[in-house]
Write a protein that holds these residues in place. Sequence first.
Motif, PDB file in Angstrom:
ATOM      1  N   LEU A   1      31.888  43.314  28.362  1.00  0.00           N
ATOM      2  CA  LEU A   1      33.186  42.952  28.944  1.00  0.00           C
ATOM      3  C   LEU A   1      33.082  42.802  30.458  1.00  0.00           C
ATOM      4  O   LEU A   1      33.670  41.881  31.042  1.00  0.00           O
ATOM      5  CB  LEU A   1      34.233  44.018  28.588  1.00  0.00           C
ATOM      6  N   ASN A   2      32.344  43.703  31.104  1.00  0.00           N
ATOM      7  CA  ASN A   2      32.149  43.610  32.550  1.00  0.00           C
ATOM      8  C   ASN A   2      31.489  42.290  32.933  1.00  0.00           C
ATOM      9  O   ASN A   2      31.917  41.604  33.871  1.00  0.00           O
ATOM     10  CB  ASN A   2      31.262  44.763  33.053  1.00  0.00           C
TER      11      ASN A   2
ATOM     12  N   ALA B   1      31.396  39.518  31.187  1.00  0.00           N
ATOM     13  CA  ALA B   1      32.292  38.395  30.896  1.00  0.00           C
ATOM     14  C   ALA B   1      33.349  38.251  31.980  1.00  0.00           C
ATOM     15  O   ALA B   1      33.624  37.140  32.447  1.00  0.00           O
ATOM     16  CB  ALA B   1      32.951  38.595  29.531  1.00  0.00           C
ATOM     17  N   ARG B   2      33.932  39.369  32.392  1.00  0.00           N
ATOM     18  CA  ARG B   2      34.948  39.314  33.444  1.00  0.00           C
ATOM     19  C   ARG B   2      34.366  38.789  34.747  1.00  0.00           C
ATOM     20  O   ARG B   2      34.980  37.978  35.436  1.00  0.00           O
ATOM     21  CB  ARG B   2      35.562  40.703  33.664  1.00  0.00           C
TER      22      ARG B   2
ATOM     23  N   HIS C   1      34.022  35.040  34.593  1.00  0.00           N
ATOM     24  CA  HIS C   1      35.308  34.342  34.682  1.00  0.00           C
ATOM     25  C   HIS C   1      35.891  34.425  36.095  1.00  0.00           C
ATOM     26  O   HIS C   1      36.517  33.471  36.569  1.00  0.00           O
ATOM     27  CB  HIS C   1      36.296  34.915  33.668  1.00  0.00           C
TER      28      HIS C   1
ATOM     29  N   PHE D   1      42.089  34.710  29.817  1.00  0.00           N
ATOM     30  CA  PHE D   1      40.833  35.350  29.424  1.00  0.00           C
ATOM     31  C   PHE D   1      40.648  36.671  30.164  1.00  0.00           C
ATOM     32  O   PHE D   1      40.295  37.691  29.570  1.00  0.00           O
ATOM     33  CB  PHE D   1      39.648  34.426  29.726  1.00  0.00           C
TER      34      PHE D   1
ATOM     35  N   ILE E   1      40.425  40.455  28.613  1.00  0.00           N
ATOM     36  CA  ILE E   1      39.258  41.312  28.830  1.00  0.00           C
ATOM     37  C   ILE E   1      39.685  42.671  29.383  1.00  0.00           C
ATOM     38  O   ILE E   1      39.216  43.717  28.930  1.00  0.00           O
ATOM     39  CB  ILE E   1      38.264  40.622  29.790  1.00  0.00           C
ATOM     40  N   GLU E   2      40.578  42.661  30.360  1.00  0.00           N
ATOM     41  CA  GLU E   2      41.029  43.918  30.959  1.00  0.00           C
ATOM     42  C   GLU E   2      41.804  44.763  29.947  1.00  0.00           C
ATOM     43  O   GLU E   2      41.742  45.993  29.976  1.00  0.00           O
ATOM     44  CB  GLU E   2      41.861  43.622  32.197  1.00  0.00           C
TER      45      GLU E   2
ATOM     46  N   GLU F   1      41.144  44.797  26.706  1.00  0.00           N
ATOM     47  CA  GLU F   1      40.094  45.374  25.865  1.00  0.00           C
ATOM     48  C   GLU F   1      39.393  46.532  26.579  1.00  0.00           C
ATOM     49  O   GLU F   1      39.015  47.520  25.940  1.00  0.00           O
ATOM     50  CB  GLU F   1      39.074  44.305  25.483  1.00  0.00           C
TER      51      GLU F   1
END
Length: 375
Positions: free
Chosen positions: A146-147, A149-150, A153, A262, A266-267, A269
């Motif tokens: 997740l980190n 991916a964020r 983005h 997005f 993510i945040e 999740e």
Amino acid sequence: MKKAMLAKEGTLIVTVDIGMTNNHGYCSAADGRSSKTFKFENTRDGFDALWTMVLASKAAFKCDEVIVGYESTGPYVEPLIHYLKKKPVKIVQVNPMHTKKMKEINDNSPLKTDSKDPRVIADIIRVGHALSVVVPEGDVAYLRRLNNARERHVKERAALLNQLRQFVFLTFPEFTRVLKTIFSKTALYILKKYTTPDRIGRASQEELDEEMRRLSRNKFRTRDAAALINFAKNTVGIQEGLQGLVMDIQHVLIQLELLAGFIAAIESEMEITLRRIPYSRNLMSIKGFGIVTVAGLIGEICDFTKFTTQSQITKLAGLNLYEVSSGKRRGQLRISKRGRSLLRKVLYYAAMVRDGSEFMENYADQREQVIKEAA
């Protein structure tokens, strides 16, 4: 991440030069006995072939334990790590800079080949300059993904905003005379609804004034709407090929909306996942530490129990200090930056916004200024 112990007698050193399609492996004992370099694919059959070679070499060299090492060169090694994690081996990695220097020490040549590299990696491990590998699992592994991916983005968003600023300058350079930044909610709304300076110039002043007031929570006044309309009527923005630029602007605005969704997902999740990690509450209790900061720390550091000293985490982040001094010349202290860059970024921003930080006052002033400009 900490330095692995020197390979002792009875240890089989298996090293791999990682590639996207094929890898090159090499097996050697601590006393120098070795196999030839062999190639295997990034497939189940390829990994099984590697393991067969490891078992055969372990028996031939009469070794009791196995160390598998590789050069840390990106994501292509991850499937192999997860395969080997289920085997009775210790996994270590070496710094690419060490590999480069060791090559020239061995034969005074910068020659790089797939057959040479695994032998060089084995030499580095043999003298004890390898680092242990902490493999994230479960929720911690999910947070790391997740980190990453964020972060991707956020970088995409920054690139799109820079493009948008260029397009708006070409079509309506005076736009930022009224709306100081095109990144604000008010500016993005106007760009999406009115699309061209001509449409802004023909807009109802009362309607535009009401929209700007509502979106900015009354930070704009009637004179601002009037000024924007006047600038639009007399803009020096280019007219040739204008429709092509308008299409670019609309495309960027659509992408920004998608990215905002997005990042928010993510945040969300991150927050849900942190609830499943008991010690995350302790980190969240620190002033200035929010969901993104804590998710970043846990995802990048993984298992805190694997570290026994503060300096080990400092090195993991690449925040350990060094200087280059010679004779009477004393070099300037700098951070090494040989570590996880995202962890450095998370720690930096956490230090910037924490209450009591020496940077806090300056940060608060700048943040207030940005909020005013974004209105």
